[in-house]
Design a protein around this motif. Structure first.
Motif, PDB file in Angstrom:
ATOM      1  N   TYR A  37       0.852  -1.180   0.000  1.00 45.29           N
ATOM      2  CA  TYR A  37       0.000   0.000   0.000  1.00 45.29           C
ATOM      3  C   TYR A  37       0.891   1.234   0.000  1.00 45.29           C
ATOM      4  CZ  TYR A  37      -4.337  -2.523   0.898  1.00 45.29           C
ATOM      5  OH  TYR A  37      -5.448  -3.337   0.775  1.00 45.29           O
ATOM      6  N   HIS A  39       0.912   5.466   0.736  1.00 44.75           N
ATOM      7  CA  HIS A  39       0.197   6.539   1.418  1.00 44.75           C
ATOM      8  C   HIS A  39       0.893   7.857   1.117  1.00 44.75           C
ATOM      9  CE1 HIS A  39      -1.515   8.235   5.453  1.00 44.75           C
ATOM     10  NE2 HIS A  39      -2.090   8.752   4.381  1.00 44.75           N
ATOM     11  N   GLU A  43      -3.461  12.194   1.663  1.00 48.28           N
ATOM     12  CA  GLU A  43      -4.386  11.311   0.971  1.00 48.28           C
ATOM     13  C   GLU A  43      -4.635  10.078   1.835  1.00 48.28           C
ATOM     14  OE1 GLU A  43      -2.829  12.477  -3.520  1.00 48.28           O
ATOM     15  OE2 GLU A  43      -3.238  10.391  -3.004  1.00 48.28           O
ATOM     16  N   SER A  44      -5.461   9.175   1.337  1.00 49.62           N
ATOM     17  CA  SER A  44      -5.701   7.912   2.030  1.00 49.62           C
ATOM     18  C   SER A  44      -4.730   6.863   1.518  1.00 49.62           C
ATOM     19  CB  SER A  44      -7.127   7.420   1.765  1.00 49.62           C
ATOM     20  OG  SER A  44      -8.075   8.402   2.077  1.00 49.62           O
ATOM     21  N   PRO A  45      -4.341   5.920   2.361  1.00 52.71           N
ATOM     22  CA  PRO A  45      -3.543   4.798   1.841  1.00 52.71           C
ATOM     23  C   PRO A  45      -4.328   4.073   0.756  1.00 52.71           C
ATOM     24  CG  PRO A  45      -3.580   4.778   4.248  1.00 52.71           C
ATOM     25  CD  PRO A  45      -4.584   5.804   3.809  1.00 52.71           C
ATOM     26  N   LEU A  47      -4.034   0.753  -2.410  1.00 51.90           N
ATOM     27  CA  LEU A  47      -3.318  -0.415  -2.887  1.00 51.90           C
ATOM     28  C   LEU A  47      -2.423  -0.072  -4.066  1.00 51.90           C
ATOM     29  CD1 LEU A  47      -3.024  -3.521  -2.674  1.00 51.90           C
ATOM     30  CD2 LEU A  47      -4.795  -3.659  -4.448  1.00 51.90           C
ATOM     31  N   LEU A  88       4.743   7.228   1.941  1.00 55.07           N
ATOM     32  CA  LEU A  88       4.926   6.174   2.946  1.00 55.07           C
ATOM     33  C   LEU A  88       4.425   4.870   2.335  1.00 55.07           C
ATOM     34  CD1 LEU A  88       5.392   5.143   5.859  1.00 55.07           C
ATOM     35  CD2 LEU A  88       3.173   6.116   6.463  1.00 55.07           C
ATOM     36  N   TYR A  90       3.653   0.753   2.742  1.00 55.32           N
ATOM     37  CA  TYR A  90       3.383  -0.348   3.675  1.00 55.32           C
ATOM     38  C   TYR A  90       3.339  -1.676   2.938  1.00 55.32           C
ATOM     39  CZ  TYR A  90       1.683   2.920   7.267  1.00 55.32           C
ATOM     40  OH  TYR A  90       1.567   3.906   8.210  1.00 55.32           O
TER      41      TYR A  90
ATOM     42  N   PHE B  90      -7.681   5.795  10.788  1.00 52.94           N
ATOM     43  CA  PHE B  90      -8.225   5.443   9.478  1.00 52.94           C
ATOM     44  C   PHE B  90      -9.252   4.330   9.610  1.00 52.94           C
ATOM     45  CE2 PHE B  90      -5.911   7.884   6.459  1.00 52.94           C
ATOM     46  CZ  PHE B  90      -4.658   8.109   7.006  1.00 52.94           C
ATOM     47  N   GLU B 101      -8.804  -5.983  -1.856  1.00 53.95           N
ATOM     48  CA  GLU B 101      -8.043  -4.908  -1.245  1.00 53.95           C
ATOM     49  C   GLU B 101      -8.897  -4.168  -0.235  1.00 53.95           C
ATOM     50  OE1 GLU B 101      -8.178  -2.466  -5.189  1.00 53.95           O
ATOM     51  OE2 GLU B 101      -7.656  -1.052  -3.585  1.00 53.95           O
ATOM     52  N   PHE B 104      -9.462   2.697   2.045  1.00 55.76           N
ATOM     53  CA  PHE B 104      -9.335   3.525   3.237  1.00 55.76           C
ATOM     54  C   PHE B 104     -10.107   4.829   3.116  1.00 55.76           C
ATOM     55  CE2 PHE B 104      -6.116   1.483   5.876  1.00 55.76           C
ATOM     56  CZ  PHE B 104      -5.598   0.531   5.005  1.00 55.76           C
ATOM     57  N   GLY B 105     -10.587   5.286   4.256  1.00 57.93           N
ATOM     58  CA  GLY B 105     -11.180   6.609   4.339  1.00 57.93           C
ATOM     59  C   GLY B 105     -10.110   7.672   4.417  1.00 57.93           C
ATOM     60  N   PRO B 106     -10.521   8.948   4.514  1.00 61.12           N
ATOM     61  CA  PRO B 106      -9.574  10.065   4.493  1.00 61.12           C
ATOM     62  C   PRO B 106      -8.841  10.289   5.808  1.00 61.12           C
ATOM     63  CG  PRO B 106     -11.793  10.881   4.694  1.00 61.12           C
ATOM     64  CD  PRO B 106     -11.910   9.407   4.483  1.00 61.12           C
TER      65      PRO B 106
END
Lengths: 115, 113
Positions: A37, A39, A43-45, A47, A88, A90, B90, B101, B104-106
């Motif tokens: 993932y 990030h 923003e949001s992480p 895939l 970042l 993961y 999150f 998958e 994710f939220g913000p």
């Protein structure tokens, strides 16, 4: 229990150099699913890559990774780093045997690409 | 693209305060998750759920409760907030398949003074 170990902390690279972020995992189950993932700041992480097939390269957005069950590894690579790759990253593990619905994440690796 | 929303986006409270973080997904996903993200620790799972009324304990559950009221809504409750719970939270959701998958939220930035 399951665990994921990534390249520690911060990786700083000059634009144009190759990227290699290490990921190794430990599990008692024989059919792991591995994920990367990414990030980006503010923003949001999301895939980046995923794989469950041994020794098969998977690619997306210029990045690639190969799951090697023999060495329990799923390293993330890119041939030439771009400034926009700063983020970042993961590595995460999901086990089919456990059936818990959980992902086990590594601690994350910050990639910083400079001109 | 799967949609996960969180509210509030930012929250400041005091030690001992009561906080509820909300998460909604409109993708008909079975699983929903709450994580906290901290420097040096990455993403750590607090609680998760595989359907309305279900709750599973994550890896760092102490000090947190959660409730899944519907397929869409998953709440994280901090009944006696402490400064150690200052973090970026999150929410995520995914379908039930093994290879699916997580979306994710913000994120919600919580500060406990």
């Amino acid at each position: 229990g399951d665990s994921v170990t990534q390249t520690e902390g911060l990786v700083t690279l000059t634009e144009g150099l190759p990227v290699m972020l290490n990921c190794t995992y430990q599990t008692i189950y024989s059919n792991p699913f591995l994920f990367w993932y990414v990030h980006y700041l503010n923003e949001s992480p999301r895939l980046l890559l995923k794989s469950s097939t041994d020794n098969k390269r998977t690619e997306h957005q210029g990045f690639h990774a190969t799951l090697h069950k023999s060495s329990s590894s799923f390293h993330l690579q890119k041939s030439s780093a771009q400034l926009s790759d700063s983020a970042l990253y993961y590595c995460a593990l999901r086990n089919t045997g456990a059936n818990t619905g959980k992902l086990t994440f590594g601690h994350g690796t910050i990639l910083r690409v400079h001109p | 693209e799967a949609a996960v929303t969180q509210s509030p986006r930012n929250k400041v409270t005091v030690t001992g305060g009561n906080v509820t973080l909300s998460c909604r997904q409109t993708n008909s996903h079975n699983y929903m998750y709450w994580y906290r993200q901290d420097t040096g620790h990455g993403l750590r799972l607090i609680h998760y759920s595989y359907g309305a009324g279900n709750l599973q304990i994550g890896d760092v559950p102490d000090g947190y409760k959660a409730t899944r009221t519907t397929q869409e809504d998953f709440f994280l409750l901090l009944e006696l907030a402490s400064p150690s719970q200052t973090s970026l939270y999150f929410c995520a959701s995914r379908k039930g398949q093994n290879y699916a998958e997580q979306f994710f939220g913000p994120g919600t930035r919580l500060t406990v003074l």
